[in-house]
Motif scaffolding. Structure first.
Motif, short mmCIF file in Angstrom:
data_model
loop_
_atom_site.label_atom_id
_atom_site.label_comp_id
_atom_site.label_asym_id
_atom_site.label_seq_id
_atom_site.Cartn_x
_atom_site.Cartn_y
_atom_site.Cartn_z
N ASP A 4 0.82 -1.22 0.00
CA ASP A 4 0.00 0.00 0.00
C ASP A 4 0.85 1.27 0.00
O ASP A 4 0.38 2.37 0.28
CB ASP A 4 -1.00 0.01 1.16
CG ASP A 4 -0.36 -0.15 2.53
OD1 ASP A 4 0.86 -0.40 2.61
OD2 ASP A 4 -1.09 -0.03 3.52
N GLN A 46 -1.07 9.23 -3.59
CA GLN A 46 -1.53 8.62 -4.83
C GLN A 46 -0.47 8.84 -5.88
O GLN A 46 0.55 9.45 -5.61
CB GLN A 46 -2.89 9.18 -5.26
CG GLN A 46 -2.87 10.45 -6.07
CD GLN A 46 -2.39 11.69 -5.32
OE1 GLN A 46 -2.74 11.88 -4.18
NE2 GLN A 46 -1.60 12.50 -5.99
N ALA A 50 2.57 1.56 -11.75
CA ALA A 50 2.02 0.21 -11.79
C ALA A 50 3.09 -0.85 -12.02
O ALA A 50 2.96 -1.98 -11.58
CB ALA A 50 0.94 0.11 -12.87
N THR A 56 0.36 -2.54 -4.98
CA THR A 56 -0.73 -3.16 -5.73
C THR A 56 -1.98 -2.28 -5.66
O THR A 56 -2.18 -1.55 -4.69
CB THR A 56 -1.08 -4.56 -5.18
OG1 THR A 56 -1.64 -4.42 -3.87
CG2 THR A 56 0.14 -5.47 -5.16
N ARG A 57 -2.79 -2.37 -6.69
CA ARG A 57 -4.06 -1.63 -6.71
C ARG A 57 -4.92 -1.97 -5.50
O ARG A 57 -5.50 -1.11 -4.87
CB ARG A 57 -4.85 -1.97 -7.97
CG ARG A 57 -4.38 -1.34 -9.22
CD ARG A 57 -5.30 -1.77 -10.33
NE ARG A 57 -4.98 -1.09 -11.56
CZ ARG A 57 -5.61 -1.29 -12.69
NH1 ARG A 57 -6.61 -2.14 -12.75
NH2 ARG A 57 -5.27 -0.63 -13.76
N GLU A 58 -5.02 -3.26 -5.23
CA GLU A 58 -5.89 -3.73 -4.16
C GLU A 58 -5.45 -3.18 -2.80
O GLU A 58 -6.28 -2.72 -2.01
CB GLU A 58 -5.93 -5.26 -4.13
CG GLU A 58 -6.57 -5.88 -5.35
CD GLU A 58 -5.67 -5.92 -6.60
OE1 GLU A 58 -4.44 -5.67 -6.49
OE2 GLU A 58 -6.21 -6.18 -7.68
N GLU A 61 -6.23 0.56 -2.68
CA GLU A 61 -7.67 0.79 -2.52
C GLU A 61 -8.14 0.48 -1.10
O GLU A 61 -9.01 1.17 -0.57
CB GLU A 61 -8.44 -0.05 -3.55
CG GLU A 61 -8.23 0.46 -4.95
CD GLU A 61 -8.77 -0.45 -6.04
OE1 GLU A 61 -8.71 -0.04 -7.22
OE2 GLU A 61 -9.23 -1.58 -5.74
N ARG A 95 0.42 4.38 -14.30
CA ARG A 95 0.03 4.47 -12.89
C ARG A 95 -1.03 3.42 -12.56
O ARG A 95 -1.58 2.77 -13.44
CB ARG A 95 -0.51 5.86 -12.59
CG ARG A 95 0.58 6.91 -12.73
CD ARG A 95 0.09 8.23 -12.28
NE ARG A 95 1.18 9.20 -12.29
CZ ARG A 95 1.05 10.41 -11.82
NH1 ARG A 95 -0.09 10.80 -11.29
NH2 ARG A 95 2.06 11.24 -11.86
N THR A 96 -1.33 3.31 -11.28
CA THR A 96 -2.31 2.32 -10.86
C THR A 96 -3.74 2.79 -11.07
O THR A 96 -4.64 1.97 -11.24
CB THR A 96 -2.13 1.96 -9.36
OG1 THR A 96 -2.29 3.14 -8.57
CG2 THR A 96 -0.78 1.32 -9.11
N HIS A 97 -3.97 4.11 -11.04
CA HIS A 97 -5.32 4.65 -11.09
C HIS A 97 -5.36 5.96 -11.90
O HIS A 97 -4.36 6.65 -12.04
CB HIS A 97 -5.83 4.95 -9.68
CG HIS A 97 -6.04 3.73 -8.85
ND1 HIS A 97 -5.00 3.06 -8.23
CD2 HIS A 97 -7.16 3.03 -8.55
CE1 HIS A 97 -5.48 2.02 -7.58
NE2 HIS A 97 -6.78 1.98 -7.76
N ARG A 140 -10.01 3.04 -11.32
CA ARG A 140 -9.11 2.23 -12.15
C ARG A 140 -9.10 2.69 -13.61
O ARG A 140 -8.10 2.58 -14.29
CB ARG A 140 -9.48 0.75 -12.05
CG ARG A 140 -9.15 0.19 -10.69
CD ARG A 140 -9.40 -1.29 -10.63
NE ARG A 140 -8.96 -1.82 -9.34
CZ ARG A 140 -8.76 -3.09 -9.12
NH1 ARG A 140 -8.95 -3.98 -10.09
NH2 ARG A 140 -8.37 -3.50 -7.93
#
Length: 157
Positions: A4, A46, A50, A56-58, A61, A95-97, A140
């Motif tokens: 995270d 943020q 990626a 990780t995205r999860e 989030e 990026r992740t998001h 996402r």
């Protein structure tokens, strides 16, 4: 770095060859509150890459607050990207998001130098919206059908 995005301040200072007070000054003076400190840890709120990172995205989030916006969300872009965006929607790229702003004139969540602002209908996203500790909203991706308004950026100021 944890999934995270947290890293030990001591490790970051060593890597950047700066002392803790210089890092603290950088955190305090950042105009968009991009960095978050928790005890002996630090992370970017943020904007995580990626590829090539343990983030990780999860995990990100799970560390952010899930929100249900009622009003349009905003994304700033340039005219060169507009045709592809209207056809394919917004993707996070490296990026992740995708970063979104809660208001047209928001200080966070959008680039400062943009040609156009896209108004995004949160009801058409078909996915959760998350809020980072500094107020940036994240998803996402944004499907093209969620883009409801295209406005010249100078019309905001």
């Amino acid at each position: 770095m944890t999934p995270d995005g947290w890293a030990l301040i001591e490790d970051v200072c060593e890597l950047l060859r700066m002392d803790r007070s210089a890092l603290a000054t950088a955190v305090e003076q950042n105009d968009k509150a991009r960095l978050q400190v928790d005890g002996d840890r630090i992370r970017a709120c943020q904007g995580h890459s990626a590829a090539g990172m343990p983030v990780t995205r999860e995990a990100l989030e799970n560390s952010w607050r899930r929100v249900i916006p009622a009003d349009l969300l905003w994304h700033g872009t340039n005219t060169a990207a507009l045709e592809a965006i209207t056809r394919e929607g917004l993707r996070p790229g490296r990026r992740t998001h995708v970063h979104l702003a809660p208001a047209r004139n928001s200080h966070v969540g959008r680039r400062s130098a943009v040609d156009v602002l896209l108004g995004i209908d949160p009801a058409k996203l078909g996915q959760p919206v998350f809020e980072a500790p500094n107020g940036v909203l994240l998803v996402r991706s944004v499907p093209s059908e969620a883009i409801r308004l295209i406005q010249k950026a100078d019309a905001v100021h």
